[in-house]
Write an enzyme that holds these catalytic residues in place. Structure first.
Site, mmCIF file in Angstrom:
data_model
loop_
_atom_site.group_PDB
_atom_site.id
_atom_site.type_symbol
_atom_site.label_atom_id
_atom_site.label_comp_id
_atom_site.label_asym_id
_atom_site.label_seq_id
_atom_site.Cartn_x
_atom_site.Cartn_y
_atom_site.Cartn_z
ATOM 1 N N SER A 111 -28.335 -49.586 2.829
ATOM 2 C CA SER A 111 -27.878 -48.427 3.506
ATOM 3 C C SER A 111 -28.260 -47.215 3.475
ATOM 4 O O SER A 111 -29.770 -46.997 3.184
ATOM 5 C CB SER A 111 -26.353 -48.584 3.078
ATOM 6 O OG SER A 111 -25.658 -47.652 3.843
ATOM 7 N N TYR A 161 -28.628 -43.960 13.926
ATOM 8 C CA TYR A 161 -28.902 -44.350 12.355
ATOM 9 C C TYR A 161 -27.341 -44.268 11.662
ATOM 10 O O TYR A 161 -27.161 -45.097 10.933
ATOM 11 C CB TYR A 161 -30.027 -43.496 11.708
ATOM 12 C CG TYR A 161 -30.405 -44.053 10.596
ATOM 13 C CD1 TYR A 161 -31.145 -45.066 10.418
ATOM 14 C CD2 TYR A 161 -30.283 -43.313 9.070
ATOM 15 C CE1 TYR A 161 -31.705 -45.607 9.114
ATOM 16 C CE2 TYR A 161 -30.694 -43.639 8.134
ATOM 17 C CZ TYR A 161 -31.410 -44.613 8.223
ATOM 18 O OH TYR A 161 -31.810 -45.215 6.630
ATOM 19 N N LYS A 195 -25.605 -47.267 9.784
ATOM 20 C CA LYS A 195 -25.394 -47.477 8.487
ATOM 21 C C LYS A 195 -23.947 -47.556 8.075
ATOM 22 O O LYS A 195 -23.720 -48.279 7.124
ATOM 23 C CB LYS A 195 -26.379 -46.308 7.830
ATOM 24 C CG LYS A 195 -27.722 -46.499 7.965
ATOM 25 C CD LYS A 195 -28.293 -48.003 7.209
ATOM 26 C CE LYS A 195 -29.807 -48.107 7.055
ATOM 27 N NZ LYS A 195 -30.340 -49.272 6.721
#
Ligand SMILES: NC(=O)c1ccc[n+]([C@@H]2O[C@H](COP(=O)([O-])OP(=O)(O)OC[C@H]3O[C@@H](n4cnc5c(N)ncnc54)[C@H](OP(=O)(O)O)[C@@H]3O)[C@@H](O)[C@H]2O)c1
Length: 258
Positions: free
Chosen positions: A137, A151, A155
């Site tokens: 992660s 992003y 994540k």
């Protein structure tokens, strides 16, 4: 019996460093990324040094590729003990207003749908072997930066996917791991594409980390990923944990002594 580990994004960066360390610790490896030449070269390097590695090139967002990775692990090594969902991209780096829908969707396909597909495909073997899923992660899962919507969203969702596996699968240990700021191609993409797509103060901070030599060499967080892949305790399942957490570093030290 040697554990068998599938690792995605193994052609370079953190994934390749983790694969090398796991090979030294005696794991059988199934390596994945899209760059077939780099992947085959790494498998060859590991095998030359007495390890056991297979290269299965392909795009992790494709169900057939995920099925092929698990099939290769079953056929060659008899099962899957750990899956490391490491492959990811950072792009698109742009404000939501300026991102292209196809690029945003493509990002989610790689960073989120890929780990979902591969976890799903590997679950029967992971259950049988009381295995582990290590999801690579990022701090971006819990903090936001302008220009990083895809992003940060992928994540954060990966962390929840990881926690969902922990909740639903009592025989599997599932963790999300924050690897720190690592000196890889992803940081180079950030310095380049981020010059236009990020807030200038944020971009400057990352450039300065690089210029001051503050980025981690991939081998340091890779040691944490390797130790977690081989020995993360079941009672950590569901956690989002940092590579340099003292408990993780104790695990790293105990693997080195073994
Ligand atoms: N570097 C950092 O500072 C940092 C910080 C926090 C988290 N992370 C995380 O750490 C992990 C590794 O990143 P890295 O820094 O090592 O980045 P990297 O050097 O860019 O490596 C990314 C890897 O993912 C593979 N990949 C990308 N798209 C793929 C796809 N569709 N299918 C299969 N493989 C694919 C790439 O290989 P191909 O291009 O050959 O497919 C490459 O092997 C990622 O999950 C990243 O989000 C990195």
């Amino acid at each position: 019996m040697q554990p068998t580990i599938i690792i995605t994004g193994a052609s370079r960066g953190l994934g390749a460093a983790t694969a090398r360390q796991l090979a030294q610790l005696g794991a059988n490896l199934v390596l994945n990324a899209r760059s077939e030449r780099l992947l085959t070269a790494l498998a060859h390097e590991i095998n030359e040094q007495g390890g056991q590695a297979l290269a299965v090139a392909g795009d992790v967002s494709q169900p057939a590729v995920c099925d092929a990775l698990v099939a290769a692990a079953l056929e060659t090594f008899g099962g899957v003990d750990t899956l490391i969902n490491n492959a990811a991209v950072l792009e698109p780096i742009a404000s939501i207003a300026e991102t292209d829908v196809r690029a945003w969707r493509r990002h989610i396909d790689i960073n989120l749908i890929g780990p979902y597909l591969l976890t799903r495909a590997a679950l029967p073997s992971l259950r049988e072997r009381h295995g582990r899923v290590i999801n690579v992660s990022s701090g971006a899962a819990v903090s936001v930066l302008a220009g990083w919507s895809a992003y940060c969203a992928s994540k954060a969702a990966l962390n929840q996917l990881s926690a969902s596996v922990a909740l639903e699968e009592p025989d599997v240990t599932s963790l999300a791991v924050r690897p720190g700021k690592v000196d890889t191609d992803m940081q180079a993409v950030l310095r380049q594409a981020g010059a236009t797509g990020m807030a200038s103060a944020d971009h400057r901070r990352f450039v300065q980390h690089f210029e001051k030599g503050e980025l981690l060499p991939p081998e340091r967080p890779a040691a944490a990923l390797a130790a977690l892949a081989l020995a993360a305790p079941h009672d950590w399942s569901g956690q989002f944990i940092s590579w340099n957490d003292p408990q993780v570093q104790m695990l790293v030290q105990s693997r080195i002594k073994d």
